[in-house]
Design an enzyme around this catalytic site. Structure first.
Site, PDB file in Angstrom:
ATOM      1  N   LYS A 142       9.552  -2.826 -17.718  1.00 15.02           N
ATOM      2  CA  LYS A 142       9.743  -4.003 -16.864  1.00 15.02           C
ATOM      3  C   LYS A 142      11.237  -4.258 -16.645  1.00 15.02           C
ATOM      4  CE  LYS A 142       8.748  -8.908 -16.570  1.00 15.02           C
ATOM      5  NZ  LYS A 142       8.004 -10.056 -17.038  1.00 15.02           N
TER       6      LYS A 142
ATOM      7  N   GLU B 204      14.246   1.844 -26.724  1.00 16.50           N
ATOM      8  CA  GLU B 204      13.340   2.968 -27.002  1.00 16.50           C
ATOM      9  C   GLU B 204      13.072   3.769 -25.727  1.00 16.50           C
ATOM     10  OE1 GLU B 204      12.869  -0.154 -27.868  1.00 16.50           O
ATOM     11  OE2 GLU B 204      12.017  -0.330 -29.892  1.00 16.50           O
TER      12      GLU B 204
ATOM     13  N   GLY C 258       4.974  -8.325 -19.525  1.00 18.46           N
ATOM     14  CA  GLY C 258       4.828  -6.920 -19.938  1.00 18.46           C
ATOM     15  C   GLY C 258       3.446  -6.638 -20.499  1.00 18.46           C
ATOM     16  N   ARG C 259       2.968  -7.524 -21.374  1.00 19.56           N
ATOM     17  CA  ARG C 259       1.682  -7.275 -22.041  1.00 19.56           C
ATOM     18  C   ARG C 259       0.492  -7.492 -21.112  1.00 19.56           C
ATOM     19  NH1 ARG C 259       4.706 -11.296 -24.130  1.00 19.56           N
ATOM     20  NH2 ARG C 259       3.929 -13.441 -24.180  1.00 19.56           N
TER      21      ARG C 259
ATOM     22  N   GLU D 215       1.804 -11.568 -29.490  1.00 20.85           N
ATOM     23  CA  GLU D 215       3.062 -11.842 -28.800  1.00 20.85           C
ATOM     24  C   GLU D 215       2.921 -13.109 -27.945  1.00 20.85           C
ATOM     25  OE1 GLU D 215       6.085  -8.483 -27.736  1.00 20.85           O
ATOM     26  OE2 GLU D 215       5.046  -8.920 -25.869  1.00 20.85           O
TER      27      GLU D 215
ATOM     28  N   HIS E 196     -15.993   2.565 -43.667  1.00 20.80           N
ATOM     29  CA  HIS E 196     -15.648   3.370 -44.850  1.00 20.80           C
ATOM     30  C   HIS E 196     -14.207   3.130 -45.260  1.00 20.80           C
ATOM     31  CE1 HIS E 196     -19.460   5.600 -44.571  1.00 20.80           C
ATOM     32  NE2 HIS E 196     -19.307   5.352 -43.272  1.00 20.80           N
TER      33      HIS E 196
ATOM     34  N   LYS F 162      16.190  -7.163 -32.279  1.00 19.91           N
ATOM     35  CA  LYS F 162      16.860  -6.255 -31.319  1.00 19.91           C
ATOM     36  C   LYS F 162      18.376  -6.400 -31.437  1.00 19.91           C
ATOM     37  CE  LYS F 162      13.310  -6.274 -27.691  1.00 19.91           C
ATOM     38  NZ  LYS F 162      12.983  -6.659 -26.322  1.00 19.91           N
TER      39      LYS F 162
END
Ligand code: F6P
Length: 546
Positions: A205, A211, A265-266, A351, A382, A510
């Site tokens: 965005k 990253e 963004g999400r 978030e 399990h 950040k």
């Protein structure tokens, strides 16, 4: 007199006290049609919440809670493009991205739908042309592999949906997702890929995320080193709201897909961020995915509170979080292809509602977003189901299950369904100590063994769950399920009176990472950092090869 959220919560707490030691199982005995009364449908999605402790008076209070929160007004404000993301002064309009009607959506006096449709058309054409080979690599070979580079919302949504819709991917290239700054991620992904037939999509965005930009530069070198600098433009496309930065990266204008600051963004899988998904499943299936979400939006926008799946899901979540005091909530899809569904919802939920300040900038005063966690069944049975059944915390569970699998493989699906239904029944039913003792005695155990072992074999039961059933995990159903949870999160944010659409909580880490990069690379000392951090840096540097 209109009620306040606080006063309704007080009534709900009294209602819980009145329920006393009522067991969910008893509620079925008192109401032969409890399943019918406490389940709802939208299209072919069934939501069964009869395995909770709620009864009619509790549901009535939850409806009052929604009314007291001002939900209808806040929902209308979102759909009409008001700047409900107050701290960033932005509208919140992921619903416009999947608005499949002719209705205009106004932001600051302008209808955004023509632009939304124009970008969507370009996404669809580009996706289909990559799939059929008319968009090809610099040497003319069709793309066999597409690598989406992004993180958070620019990764989780499309990665989750592409995995969920694997049966719809036939005929398309392999689609990969690289997110982590750990070089292992891109190195392992590029292993075995042919630069001549690999297309990279850089999704961000902001187009500044550390990253993504680091991985994008590594990918650029992968192409330039193998095919030459001139090949770069044919092997990259970008998706961003920051059109200037994408151009600076060297991506040609016709390979840049924009979106808008009113898409969080999400919540961006519905935008051009979904390009990797559209390439994976083709435009027809991508549009069906949007259609499913749109139908859920319309249901959320128009259905009465008591019939409204996302609103009811949210209210039951509030009941568990704020009245019963359960701090976590599990989501268990009995659908292996929903492996990444929980990771995606973790971002969307945690978030959005991991907040401690109201929209009036005062402390919230109520516990907000619970920890969301989970993994597909039966694997999770399990792994961590022991704690769900016998741990000291009560953890409400959402189960998801399709009636029809995509594979015709003997009795796999019957066994999957039986296991899903067994878990919600076991959580509710439990097994009391007297029954355990009887069973042990019947199988010949001696009294000493029974006294010692019976408490360990006892299940408290009375643990709540909601089950969602749907016909099959097709694009429209997946779209609807994601939209269902998005709206749940919206409604809960309204009740807690927080801004669900900013994420300032990720900033401090950040900033510190930026200053620590100089320290770990030895350009500056650790002055200004605490003793532990300085000690850890020293230890790492001491162990690194010079
Ligand atoms: O750091 C959190 C975050 O801003 C998320 O909200 C977002 O989805 C992710 O980083 C990636 O951001 P971008 O798409 O701008 O690269």
């Amino acid at each position: 007199m209109s009620r306040t959220v606080t006063s309704v919560l007080v009534d709900l707490a009294a209602y819980l006290r009145d329920l006393g030691d009522t067991r969910i199982m008893d509620l079925f005995e008192n109401d032969a049609d409890r399943f019918g009364t406490f389940s709802r449908r939208h299209d072919d999605i069934l939501m069964d919440f009869s395995k909770t402790k709620l009864t009619a008076p509790g549901m009535k209070l939850l409806v009052e809670l929604a009314e007291a929160s001002g939900l209808e007004k806040r929902r209308a404000a979102m759909f009409s493009g008001e700047h409900i993301n107050l701290t960033e002064d932005r509208a919140v309009l992921h619903v416009a991205l999947r608005n499949r009607s002719d209705r205009p959506v106004m932001v600051d006096g302008e209808d955004v739908m023509p632009e939304v449709r124009a970008v969507l058309d370009r996404v669809c054409v580009f996706a289909d042309e990559v799939r059929d080979g008319s968009i090809a690599g610099s040497g003319g070979k069709p793309f066999t592999d597409v690598v989406n580079i992004g993180i958070g919302g620019s990764d989780l949504g499309p990665a989750m949906a592409a995995a969920a819709l694997t049966p719809y991917r036939e005929g398309g290239p392999n689609v990969h997702f690289v997110s982590n700054i750990d070089g292992a991620h891109i190195a392992d992904t590029l292993q075995g890929l042919d630069p001549a037939t690999t297309l990279f999509l850089v999704a961000s965005k902001t187009f500044t995320t550390l990253e993504t930009m680091t991985n994008a530069r590594t990918a650029r070198a992968f192409i330039a080193d193998a095919l030459g600098e001139d090949a770069v433009s044919a092997h990259f496309a970008a998706i961003s709201t920051n059109l200037a930065a994408t151009a600076d990266f060297g991506i040609p204008r016709d390979r840049i897909f924009g979106f808008w600051d009113w898409v969080g963004g999400r919540y961006s899988v519905w935008s051009a961020v979904g390009l990797s998904l559209a390439i994976a499943i083709g435009s027809k299936n991508f549009l069906a995915f949007l259609d499913g979400a749109y139908r859920m939006d319309e249901h959320f926008r128009t259905a009465p509170i008591d019939e409204n799946l996302p609103v009811l899901l949210a209210l039951i979540g509030i009941w568990h979080r704020n009245v019963c005091g359960y701090a976590t909530s599990a989501i268990i899809p009995y659908d292996q292809r929903l492996d990444k569904f929980v990771s995606h919802l973790q971002q969307v939920d945690m978030e959005s509602n991991g907040k401690r300040v109201t929209i009036e900038s005062t402390p919230v005063g109520l516990p907000t977003g619970p920890v969301i966690w989970g993994a597909p069944g039966t694997n999770s049975q399990h792994a961590f189901f022991q704690l769900l059944h016998q741990g000291t915390d009560i953890i409400p569970v959402d189960f998801l299950l399709a009636a029809e699998p995509h594979e015709n493989l003997g009795d796999h699906h019957a066994k999957l369904m039986a296991n899903c239904l067994a878990q919600s029944e076991a959580l509710m039913r439990g097994r009391d100590e007297a029954t355990v003792r009887e069973k042990m005695a019947a199988s010949g155990a001696d009294q000493t063994t029974i006294d010692k072992i019976a408490p360990h074999k006892t299940f408290p039961g009375n643990r709540p769950s909601i089950t969602f059933l749907y016909r099959t995990l097709d694009p429209a159903t997946l779209g609807a399920l994601i939209a269902l949870y998005e709206h749940r999160i919206f409604v809960q944010g309204v009740v807690w009176n927080v801004n669900s659409f900013d994420q300032w909580g990720v900033e401090l880490g950040k900033e510190l990472a930026a200053s620590l990069l100089d320290v770990v690379e030895g350009r500056t000392g650790a002055d200004g950092h605490d003793g532990s951090t300085a000690g850890l840096v020293g230890y790492l540097r001491g162990m690194q090869k010079v």
